[in-house]
Design a protein around this motif. Sequence first.
Motif, PDB file in Angstrom:
ATOM      1  N   MET A   1     -24.850  12.360  38.969  1.00  0.00           N
ATOM      2  CA  MET A   1     -26.007  13.108  39.398  1.00  0.00           C
ATOM      3  C   MET A   1     -26.319  12.776  40.843  1.00  0.00           C
ATOM      4  O   MET A   1     -26.240  11.635  41.250  1.00  0.00           O
ATOM      5  CB  MET A   1     -27.196  12.759  38.517  1.00  0.00           C
ATOM      6  CG  MET A   1     -27.067  13.302  37.129  1.00  0.00           C
ATOM      7  SD  MET A   1     -28.478  12.888  36.130  1.00  0.00           S
ATOM      8  CE  MET A   1     -27.702  13.022  34.554  1.00  0.00           C
ATOM      9  N   GLN A   2     -26.680  13.769  41.577  1.00  0.00           N
ATOM     10  CA  GLN A   2     -26.988  13.620  42.999  1.00  0.00           C
ATOM     11  C   GLN A   2     -28.469  13.298  43.191  1.00  0.00           C
ATOM     12  O   GLN A   2     -29.293  13.621  42.336  1.00  0.00           O
ATOM     13  CB  GLN A   2     -26.643  14.921  43.730  1.00  0.00           C
ATOM     14  CG  GLN A   2     -25.192  15.333  43.570  1.00  0.00           C
ATOM     15  CD  GLN A   2     -24.243  14.296  44.128  1.00  0.00           C
ATOM     16  OE1 GLN A   2     -24.456  13.772  45.207  1.00  0.00           O
ATOM     17  NE2 GLN A   2     -23.193  13.976  43.388  1.00  0.00           N
ATOM     18  N   THR A  24     -24.217  21.944  26.933  1.00  0.00           N
ATOM     19  CA  THR A  24     -23.305  21.286  26.002  1.00  0.00           C
ATOM     20  C   THR A  24     -23.419  21.897  24.611  1.00  0.00           C
ATOM     21  O   THR A  24     -22.410  22.218  23.975  1.00  0.00           O
ATOM     22  CB  THR A  24     -23.592  19.771  25.943  1.00  0.00           C
ATOM     23  OG1 THR A  24     -23.417  19.227  27.259  1.00  0.00           O
ATOM     24  CG2 THR A  24     -22.671  19.059  24.973  1.00  0.00           C
ATOM     25  N   GLY A  52     -26.845   8.948  39.698  1.00  0.00           N
ATOM     26  CA  GLY A  52     -25.518   8.396  39.949  1.00  0.00           C
ATOM     27  C   GLY A  52     -24.827   7.899  38.700  1.00  0.00           C
ATOM     28  O   GLY A  52     -23.667   7.526  38.726  1.00  0.00           O
ATOM     29  N   THR A  53     -25.541   7.928  37.583  1.00  0.00           N
ATOM     30  CA  THR A  53     -24.986   7.483  36.304  1.00  0.00           C
ATOM     31  C   THR A  53     -24.213   8.631  35.654  1.00  0.00           C
ATOM     32  O   THR A  53     -24.602   9.787  35.748  1.00  0.00           O
ATOM     33  CB  THR A  53     -26.128   7.076  35.344  1.00  0.00           C
ATOM     34  OG1 THR A  53     -26.837   6.009  35.927  1.00  0.00           O
ATOM     35  CG2 THR A  53     -25.602   6.665  33.985  1.00  0.00           C
ATOM     36  N   THR A  54     -23.131   8.300  34.979  1.00  0.00           N
ATOM     37  CA  THR A  54     -22.434   9.289  34.162  1.00  0.00           C
ATOM     38  C   THR A  54     -23.089   9.307  32.792  1.00  0.00           C
ATOM     39  O   THR A  54     -23.261   8.250  32.174  1.00  0.00           O
ATOM     40  CB  THR A  54     -20.935   8.954  34.036  1.00  0.00           C
ATOM     41  OG1 THR A  54     -20.359   8.953  35.342  1.00  0.00           O
ATOM     42  CG2 THR A  54     -20.219   9.972  33.170  1.00  0.00           C
ATOM     43  N   LEU A  55     -23.464  10.479  32.351  1.00  0.00           N
ATOM     44  CA  LEU A  55     -24.077  10.655  31.036  1.00  0.00           C
ATOM     45  C   LEU A  55     -23.008  11.213  30.103  1.00  0.00           C
ATOM     46  O   LEU A  55     -22.448  12.280  30.355  1.00  0.00           O
ATOM     47  CB  LEU A  55     -25.266  11.605  31.135  1.00  0.00           C
ATOM     48  CG  LEU A  55     -26.162  11.721  29.923  1.00  0.00           C
ATOM     49  CD1 LEU A  55     -26.858  10.393  29.629  1.00  0.00           C
ATOM     50  CD2 LEU A  55     -27.196  12.816  30.147  1.00  0.00           C
ATOM     51  N   TYR A  56     -22.693  10.496  29.043  1.00  0.00           N
ATOM     52  CA  TYR A  56     -21.685  10.928  28.074  1.00  0.00           C
ATOM     53  C   TYR A  56     -22.379  11.744  26.992  1.00  0.00           C
ATOM     54  O   TYR A  56     -23.223  11.222  26.265  1.00  0.00           O
ATOM     55  CB  TYR A  56     -20.969   9.715  27.480  1.00  0.00           C
ATOM     56  CG  TYR A  56     -20.128   8.997  28.505  1.00  0.00           C
ATOM     57  CD1 TYR A  56     -18.771   9.280  28.631  1.00  0.00           C
ATOM     58  CD2 TYR A  56     -20.691   8.070  29.364  1.00  0.00           C
ATOM     59  CE1 TYR A  56     -17.998   8.641  29.590  1.00  0.00           C
ATOM     60  CE2 TYR A  56     -19.932   7.432  30.325  1.00  0.00           C
ATOM     61  CZ  TYR A  56     -18.594   7.730  30.432  1.00  0.00           C
ATOM     62  OH  TYR A  56     -17.834   7.098  31.382  1.00  0.00           O
ATOM     63  N   GLY A  75     -26.903  12.021  24.419  1.00  0.00           N
ATOM     64  CA  GLY A  75     -26.419  11.598  25.725  1.00  0.00           C
ATOM     65  C   GLY A  75     -26.522  10.091  25.835  1.00  0.00           C
ATOM     66  O   GLY A  75     -27.581   9.520  25.574  1.00  0.00           O
ATOM     67  N   VAL A  77     -25.646   6.474  28.148  1.00  0.00           N
ATOM     68  CA  VAL A  77     -25.446   5.927  29.490  1.00  0.00           C
ATOM     69  C   VAL A  77     -24.396   4.820  29.441  1.00  0.00           C
ATOM     70  O   VAL A  77     -24.412   3.997  28.533  1.00  0.00           O
ATOM     71  CB  VAL A  77     -26.778   5.364  30.035  1.00  0.00           C
ATOM     72  CG1 VAL A  77     -26.570   4.693  31.382  1.00  0.00           C
ATOM     73  CG2 VAL A  77     -27.820   6.461  30.148  1.00  0.00           C
TER      74      VAL A  77
END
Length: 129
Positions: A1-2, A24, A52-56, A75, A77
């Motif tokens: 995320m920006q 999704t 900046g974290t990837t959310l699975y 989701g 983290v």
Amino acid sequence: MQPAHQGAPGLAHGGLLATALDETLGSLNWLLRTIAVTGRLETDFVRPVPVGTTLYLEAEVTAVAGRKIYSRATGRVGGPDGPVAVRAQALFIEVKVDHFVHHGRQEEIRAAMDDPDQIRRARAFEVNP
């Protein structure tokens, strides 16, 4: 995320997280070979998601009843087994392509219908491809 997607300083905006969950969950309808629109989306924000974290994201269809498609998503983290940050439950309603023809912007509908390329014409009406 920006950084542009933040709500509170350094944290992802809840609306962005809800959008990611909606997309999704909507993609499941493509797997069902069904065109459907969101009827209800209930989102639980469990913990903050740092920018900046990837959310699975993981999603599943829980039931189908006539035109109604029920589904849920989670989701996490930090990885697929990380802590739950956001959850959602949704109801999608199956519709026909005419729904988009009737409610879409006419200039874009005309442009799609006038396209001689059959594949591009069909893709113009895909939902969550």
